[in-house]
Design an enzyme around this catalytic site. Structure first.
Site, PDB file in Angstrom:
ATOM      1  N   ASP A  65       0.799  -1.227   0.000  1.00  0.00           N
ATOM      2  CA  ASP A  65       0.000   0.000   0.000  1.00  0.00           C
ATOM      3  C   ASP A  65       0.833   1.280   0.000  1.00  0.00           C
ATOM      4  O   ASP A  65       1.773   1.422   0.792  1.00  0.00           O
ATOM      5  CB  ASP A  65      -0.888   0.057   1.246  1.00  0.00           C
ATOM      6  CG  ASP A  65      -1.669  -1.208   1.484  1.00  0.00           C
ATOM      7  OD1 ASP A  65      -1.502  -2.171   0.722  1.00  0.00           O
ATOM      8  OD2 ASP A  65      -2.450  -1.230   2.443  1.00  0.00           O
ATOM      9  N   TRP A 125       1.154  -0.695  10.110  1.00  0.00           N
ATOM     10  CA  TRP A 125       0.326  -0.904   8.936  1.00  0.00           C
ATOM     11  C   TRP A 125      -0.121   0.428   8.339  1.00  0.00           C
ATOM     12  O   TRP A 125       0.337   1.490   8.743  1.00  0.00           O
ATOM     13  CB  TRP A 125      -0.860  -1.794   9.291  1.00  0.00           C
ATOM     14  CG  TRP A 125      -0.476  -3.243   9.488  1.00  0.00           C
ATOM     15  CD1 TRP A 125       0.779  -3.741   9.733  1.00  0.00           C
ATOM     16  CD2 TRP A 125      -1.347  -4.370   9.480  1.00  0.00           C
ATOM     17  NE1 TRP A 125       0.741  -5.101   9.872  1.00  0.00           N
ATOM     18  CE2 TRP A 125      -0.559  -5.520   9.716  1.00  0.00           C
ATOM     19  CE3 TRP A 125      -2.718  -4.526   9.300  1.00  0.00           C
ATOM     20  CZ2 TRP A 125      -1.092  -6.795   9.779  1.00  0.00           C
ATOM     21  CZ3 TRP A 125      -3.266  -5.806   9.361  1.00  0.00           C
ATOM     22  CH2 TRP A 125      -2.459  -6.932   9.589  1.00  0.00           C
TER      23      TRP A 125
END
Length: 587
Positions: A65, A125
């Site tokens: 990502d 994350w």
């Protein structure tokens, strides 16, 4: 072993060509590249035929990502999920960090965030960046804590005078948002906070992705000081049968001007977009209205999070993130394109994952969809232009585009059709464009189409990726036409270990009154295609065994019954400068 033998054969063949002066290496050619840090494609790719020349990727290992892109003191910052220890995803992921002056050439820095504290010890994350009043950047990200719960944390730059923001400090108050039984949030389904926006009531808001049973949730939190956050007692937005909503993105778009808007902008001249990423590896976005008084988002009628709805990209594109570029008043979209090669082949390559070319994103004039286009800075990489001055391609034929480095190119063309007599009628059961593209791939001759491009093609067309259109007549209206755009990877490689899924999308274009445009960015193992001036985008990952480097060809083709006129240009793309860190250079 087979790969080694093949490489040796290629090396021998190249040596013979070099010795007879048939080809020459281009690594020393620089046309204005001293200033821009650009260079023409060179034979460095011979050892790594699938490493890209102008797409963002680190020298090795896994990336996924894009996180919290931002601009600060006229420097662009790109943060991304990175596994420093291997080519596969790992929960102990870090926030890697690179900067750029032009979104094309990049300088790497030390990781911005590493697992180090109880609130993120098992992984840093995804998350987002927000520019606070006064210009101070802040990162809100998901940490995996010591109990393997997903919690939300905050970090600030250590030195605001540093335009490269090379050091970040996690605040001692972390975590700021946690899953509890009281708020009925699953501890393993609570992640990926969006960029925050400031309401007219001077309260901050952000959205976090979650789920309840099989319902995808966008959970809203508010704060007065950006430190103390409260979950609102209603759902910001949700959709049944979606499961987990990952990587949500929420932002405004202008209804009247072709510019981007700051995330906090609202008003009567504004629509809002909510994008979510699903476990199906697909992303959907809706366009609607954000009611600040009720703190709720309502998609427009027909705007849904399913295959009946809209996607940024109908191919290999996931976990996208946008940001407002205040320097040029535009909204820019990044996406992650994961590999279609096997895990074993990823290990051989030594890397996995790319970032797509940054795209500007705007609301279409219809206000029913978004349009995307590669950032204008990419054009500086173009060189050796080859023009296609209105070539008529008869049915059942193709035309080779000569004079460009076909493995690393940019081609932009328009197709003009004058006769629609032999157009096929669209079967009313053909509602899924991906299935239709698979059924009617590039080898299936039709009435009006397939016509388009054969990219990364081998000399004898044993390998090629086809990006093309088909035009159908509506089954209930003879004066209405349906345009199908396909990216057909079924013959992209002789290596059967690759995922060679074909992708497709319907494009909202009237081919009778409008020319059909197609732009494809070709970069060794990725093909990003933009149809209908950015109304439909398809990204493909391909790994030819024959059509590599100097053995790659580019064609326009028409396998329909009617002739098609093609006009446009193709360019060789210089190689962008994406430096290795000193540590990696020494390894």
């Amino acid at each position: 072993m087979a790969l080694m033998i093949f490489s040796l054969r290629i090396f021998f063949f190249l040596s013979v060509l070099l010795s007879f002066g048939v080809i020459e290496l281009e690594g020393s050619h620089h046309a204005c590249s001293n200033l821009l840090n650009l260079e023409l494609p060179s034979t460095r790719q011979a050892k790594e035929p699938y490493r890209t020349g102008y797409h963002f990727q680190p020298p090795k290992n896994w990336i996924n990502d894009p996180n919290g892109p931002l601009i600060y003191k006229n420097v662009y910052h790109h943060f991304y999920q990175y596994n420093p220890h291997g080519v596969a995803w790992s929960p102990n992921i870090v926030w890697a960090h690179s900067t750029s002056n032009d979104l094309v050439n990049w300088i790497p820095h030390d990781d911005a965030l590493n697992p180090s504290e109880p609130f993120d010890i098992n992984g840093c994350w995804s998350g987002s960046a927000t520019i606070l009043p006064g210009g101070k950047p802040a990162i809100v990200y998901t940490g995996i804590n010591s109990e393997n719960e997903q919690v939300q944390n905050l970090a600030f730059p250590k030195n605001l005078s540093d335009p490269f923001l090379r050091e970040w400090v996690k605040i001692p108050q972390n975590p700021l948002m946690i899953p509890t039984e009281a708020n009925q949030i699953n501890a393993d389904s609570f992640r990926d906070p969006t960029t925050a926006w400031l309401g007219s009531d001077n309260r901050w808001r952000l959205v976090i992705g979650s789920k309840k049973n099989q319902t995808g949730l966008a959970i809203l939190y508010t704060s007065e000081d950006f430190l103390h956050w409260t979950m609102v007692n209603h759902t910001f937005h949700s959709a049944k049968e979606n499961d987990m909503w990952e990587c949500p993105d929420f932002f405004p778009v202008s209804k009247s001007s072709p510019i981007g808007l700051d995330t906090s902008t609202n008003g009567p001249d504004v629509k809002h977009v909510l994008k979510v990423s699903l476990f199906t590896a697909k992303e959907y976005y809706t366009i609607g209205t954000y009611n600040l008084d009720k703190d709720i988002y309502n998609p427009d009628k027909g705007s849904v999070e399913s295959d009946l709805g809209l996607r940024y990209d109908y191919g290999k594109f996931y976990a996208s993130k946008s940001f407002f570029d205040s320097a040029k008043n535009r909204r820019i979209l990044w996406g992650w394109s994961n590999e279609s090669s096997s895990a074993n082949d990823d290990i051989k390559k030594g890397w996995s994952g790319l970032q797509t070319i940054p795209r500007t994103i705007l609301l279409d004039e219809s206000e029913k969809q978004l349009v995307q286009w590669p950032i204008e800075e990419l054009d500086k990489l173009r060189t050796k232009q080859v023009r296609l001055p209105g070539i008529v391609i008869k049915g059942g034929s193709l035309h080779e585009v000569l004079g460009v480095t076909a493995a690393q190119a940019d081609i932009e063309v328009t197709f003009e059709i004058s006769d629609f007599e032999k157009t096929e009628v669209l079967d009313p059961s053909w509602t899924d464009p991906q299935i239709l593209c698979s059924k009617k791939d590039a080898s299936v001759y039709g009435g009006l189409g397939p016509f388009g491009l054969l990219v990364l093609a081998s000399e004898g067309l044993q390998e090629y990726t086809a990006v093309f259109y088909r035009i159908f007549k509506s089954h209930n209206n003879n004066n209405k036409y349906v345009v199908l755009m396909c990216s057909d990877q079924s013959r992209s490689s002789l290596n059967e270990n690759n995922d060679k899924t074909t992708y497709g999308a319907f494009v909202n274009v009237d081919p009778v009154h409008e020319k059909l445009s197609l732009r494809s960015l070709i970069d060794h193992s990725i093909v990003e295609s933009f149809g209908g001036e950015g109304k439909a985008c398809i990204t493909a990952r391909v790994y030819p065994t024959l059509a590599v480097d100097g053995y790659t060809n580019l064609y326009t083709f028409n396998y329909g019954k009617e002739s098609v006129k093609v006009t446009g240009s193709a360019w060789t793309m210089r190689t962008a400068k994406i430096n290795r860190s000193r540590k990696e250079e020494n390894e």
